[in-house]
Write a protein that holds these residues in place. Structure first.
Motif, short mmCIF file in Angstrom:
data_model
loop_
_atom_site.label_atom_id
_atom_site.label_comp_id
_atom_site.label_asym_id
_atom_site.label_seq_id
_atom_site.Cartn_x
_atom_site.Cartn_y
_atom_site.Cartn_z
N HIS A 154 5.27 4.30 6.87
CA HIS A 154 6.16 5.03 7.78
C HIS A 154 6.07 6.50 7.45
O HIS A 154 6.35 6.91 6.31
N ASN A 155 5.66 7.31 8.42
CA ASN A 155 5.50 8.75 8.23
C ASN A 155 4.71 9.07 6.96
O ASN A 155 5.06 9.98 6.20
N GLY A 156 3.67 8.28 6.70
CA GLY A 156 2.79 8.55 5.57
C GLY A 156 3.22 7.90 4.27
O GLY A 156 2.47 7.94 3.29
N GLN A 157 4.40 7.32 4.22
CA GLN A 157 4.89 6.70 3.00
C GLN A 157 4.69 5.18 3.06
O GLN A 157 4.93 4.55 4.10
N LEU A 158 4.29 4.62 1.94
CA LEU A 158 4.07 3.19 1.87
C LEU A 158 5.41 2.44 1.96
O LEU A 158 6.36 2.74 1.25
N VAL A 159 5.46 1.46 2.85
CA VAL A 159 6.63 0.60 2.99
C VAL A 159 6.41 -0.73 2.31
O VAL A 159 7.24 -1.21 1.54
N ALA A 160 5.28 -1.38 2.59
CA ALA A 160 5.04 -2.71 2.04
C ALA A 160 3.56 -3.04 2.10
O ALA A 160 2.83 -2.58 2.99
N ASN A 161 3.14 -3.86 1.14
CA ASN A 161 1.79 -4.41 1.08
C ASN A 161 1.93 -5.93 1.04
O ASN A 161 2.48 -6.47 0.08
N SER A 162 1.48 -6.61 2.07
CA SER A 162 1.69 -8.06 2.15
C SER A 162 0.98 -8.81 1.03
O SER A 162 1.43 -9.87 0.61
N THR A 163 -0.12 -8.26 0.54
CA THR A 163 -0.83 -8.92 -0.56
C THR A 163 0.00 -8.86 -1.83
O THR A 163 0.14 -9.85 -2.55
N ASP A 164 0.57 -7.68 -2.13
CA ASP A 164 1.42 -7.55 -3.32
C ASP A 164 2.67 -8.41 -3.22
O ASP A 164 3.16 -8.95 -4.21
N LEU A 165 3.21 -8.55 -2.01
CA LEU A 165 4.40 -9.36 -1.81
C LEU A 165 4.08 -10.83 -1.66
O LEU A 165 4.99 -11.65 -1.54
N ARG A 166 2.80 -11.17 -1.68
CA ARG A 166 2.33 -12.55 -1.54
C ARG A 166 2.89 -13.19 -0.27
O ARG A 166 3.38 -14.31 -0.27
N LEU A 167 2.77 -12.42 0.81
CA LEU A 167 3.23 -12.92 2.10
C LEU A 167 2.10 -13.66 2.80
O LEU A 167 0.93 -13.32 2.65
N TYR A 168 2.47 -14.65 3.58
CA TYR A 168 1.53 -15.45 4.35
C TYR A 168 1.74 -15.12 5.82
O TYR A 168 2.88 -14.84 6.24
N TRP A 169 0.68 -15.13 6.64
CA TRP A 169 0.81 -14.66 8.01
C TRP A 169 1.81 -15.48 8.83
O TRP A 169 2.35 -14.99 9.82
#
Length: 299
Positions: A182-197
């Motif tokens: 968001h506006n150049g700032q990292l909000v989330a990385n699905s790999t780091d959060l171990r999210l599944y699609w």
């Protein structure tokens, strides 16, 4: 002088009759085996023999069915457990940015911090409804049949009317992975959060009163597999009103990903409009994306 021959009845399950010399013992192992081998053809003609065979086969089938049922129950329990688990705590934002983006980003996350003991924030009904009416998007309709493995960049600018925006919640998932800015700032990385699609996640974001933009690095992990992004965003304004937007052709997409694509000042005017693939609930993804009950808080 002729030898007398005695007959004795073998008490085994086949109820066979054997003739043996009087000098031999009826339970002699070798003689018993020899007589049984001679009587085997007769035994096979005995209906009781086949009934026993059928019973054994039925028992084996029942055992296999029980094993299959146990495996199915185990898989069902595993899937239910996976769906009910909250996302794991995020890794540090600086390491996530360095591993997922080629450009430098601010280590400060725009996700508002939540004090310990704060009750979970429920996902707004309007946000969930908009998501269920959103479309899967990508770059080109070939995403429905298979695209190479790699990364694509998506961007969407948020409206600032009818009043300056204060906060937003973005609910999204990507088949397969995503990195959200968001506006150049990292909000989330699905790999780091171990999210599944199949598990959509809602991220709250504090907005700039003048200009806001979401950028997403979307990844297709398997060569030749289908790929898609689906999202909805609810924007809260200073006057108490809300606006919802969804993933559609107003989003812009490009590949390869240029440096600095997540910056709000990046010019994406030459990017292609996103291709609308299918609505939520249609093949190939059907309704297999599950919405979380709460907004993600990072804890």
């Amino acid at each position: 002088m002729a030898k007398t021959v005695k007959t004795r009845k073998y008490s085994g399950p086949e109820n066979l009759t054997f003739t043996v010399p009087p000098s031999s013992r009826i339970w002699n192992t070798r003689l018993l085996a020899a007589n049984r081998s001679k009587e085997l053809p007769k035994l096979r003609q005995n209906p009781a023999f086949w009934r026993r065979k059928k019973h054994i086969i039925m028992i084996m089938i029942l055992v296999l069915v029980a094993l299959g049922a146990g495996i199915a129950i185990g898989l069902a329990v595993g899937i239910h457990t996976h769906r009910s688990q909250a996302p794991a705590a995020a890794s540090s934002t600086s390491s996530a940015a360095s591993s997922s983006s080629t450009s430098s980003t601010s280590p400060t996350s725009p996700v508002p911090s939540t004090p310990p003991g704060t009750p979970p924030r429920r996902i707004p009904t309007a946000l969930a409804t908009t998501f269920l009416n959103s479309s899967w998007i990508w770059m080109g309709s070939q995403a429905l049949t298979g695209v190479p493995a790699g990364d694509w960049a998506f961007r969407i600018s948020l409206p600032t009317s009818p009043a300056p925006a204060t906060t937003a919640i973005i609910l999204l998932t990507v088949d397969d992975h995503f990195v959200l800015f968001h506006n150049g700032q990292l909000v989330a990385n699905s790999t780091d959060l171990r999210l599944y699609w199949r598990l959509a996640t809602a991220f709250p974001v504090s907005l700039d009163p003048n200009s806001n933009m979401f950028a997403i690095r979307a990844n297709n992990a398997s060569p030749g597999s289908i790929a898609g992004l689906i999202a909805s965003i609810q924007i809260s304004h200073g006057d108490g009103s809300t606006t919802t937007i969804s993933s559609d052709s107003t989003w812009r997409v490009t590949q390869p990903i240029p440096d600095g694509f997540e910056s709000p000042s990046f010019d994406d005017s030459q990017w292609a409009p996103a291709t609308v693939l299918v609505k939520y609930g249609a093949a190939p993804w059907l309704d297999q994306v599950y919405l979380p009950p709460d907004v993600y808080t990072g804890s």
